[in-house]
Scaffold this motif. Structure first.
Motif, mmCIF file in Angstrom:
data_model
loop_
_atom_site.group_PDB
_atom_site.id
_atom_site.type_symbol
_atom_site.label_atom_id
_atom_site.label_comp_id
_atom_site.label_asym_id
_atom_site.label_seq_id
_atom_site.Cartn_x
_atom_site.Cartn_y
_atom_site.Cartn_z
ATOM 1 N N VAL A 1 82.965 36.220 85.327
ATOM 2 C CA VAL A 1 83.241 35.814 84.293
ATOM 3 C C VAL A 1 81.732 35.170 83.930
ATOM 4 N N GLU B 1 91.117 34.597 79.526
ATOM 5 C CA GLU B 1 91.684 35.771 79.261
ATOM 6 C C GLU B 1 92.269 36.581 80.484
ATOM 7 N N ARG C 1 85.302 37.840 79.462
ATOM 8 C CA ARG C 1 84.607 36.811 78.616
ATOM 9 C C ARG C 1 84.717 35.357 79.008
ATOM 10 N N SER C 2 85.934 35.116 79.485
ATOM 11 C CA SER C 2 86.474 33.893 79.802
ATOM 12 C C SER C 2 87.501 33.883 80.737
#
Length: 221
Positions: free
Chosen positions: A188, A208, A204-205
């Motif tokens: 990440v 997720e 992405r984060s």
């Protein structure tokens, strides 16, 4: 920890920028690979190198370099500790992911390239109440990230094969460490991009990421 669970990478960059300025160097993007995700000793060595301190200074000796490194490392550690001790926010999704791991009975640990004093401050502050099985700092292995030692030590503490473990990382050095240890890696990214790799899954984060995503990391060929 830094940049993955807790938003401290910015604080570390500010610390390095301030210490570099005191040595007469203006920190820039060119310095990022030697600062972001690196251990204190690595960043101190870089700052001494780019500012011409220690043994690289006129009439400098190995003893001069060792002294300069020690002073710079101590200044970096003390300044970063003061910043972290005032409180650092969790990264988005970190609290929910940690809670889901705990609720499902999945053991998890903290593996950091920060000094023990900083790890303990964050665990007692921003990460208070999180049920880590244990924490590993840069002081707990002979070599820290990007070497495989920290993740190998963590797997050994769990009595697990590294290939059965998922490391969650944000930096190139942390990812390289987990890769070299044989772990699956969920990346990440935070401040620096991380290159793709065979055992690397990207998100992405942490928002997720759930238990299914972590399980899928272990199923990659």
């Amino acid at each position: 920890m830094d940049g993955t669970l807790v938003d401290t990478e910015v604080l570390w960059w500010e610390t390095a920028r301030e210490v570099a300025a005191g040595l007469g160097h203006r920190l820039s993007d060119a310095d990022a690979p030697e600062v972001v995700g690196r251990a204190v000793a690595d960043t101190a060595a870089h700052l001494i190198e780019v500012t011409g301190g220690g043994a690289s200074a006129p009439h400098g000796t190995p003893a001069d370099r060792a002294s300069a490194l020690a002073r710079t490392a101590a200044e970096l550690t003390d300044s970063f500790f003061r910043k972290v001790d005032t409180g650092a926010p969790l990264r988005p999704g970190a609290a929910a992911l940690l809670a889901s791991l705990e609720g499902a009975g999945v053991p998890f640990a903290l593996v950091s390239a920060s000094p023990r004093s900083v790890v303990d401050a964050v665990v007692a502050g921003s990460l208070a109440g999180v049920d880590f099985a244990f924490t590993l700092s840069a002081d707990d292995t002979v070599r820290t990230k990007p070497h495989p030692d920290p993740y190998r030590a963590a797997a050994e503490r769990f009595a697990a094969d590294p290939a059965a473990c998922v490391a969650v990382e944000d930096s190139p050095d942390g990812t390289a460490s987990a890769d070299a240890a044989g772990c699956a890696v969920l990346v990440v990214p935070s401040l620096l991009p991380v290159a793709p790799g065979r055992a690397r899954t990207f998100a992405r984060s942490l928002e997720e990421v759930d238990l299914g995503v972590l399980s899928d990391c272990l199923r990659r060929p």
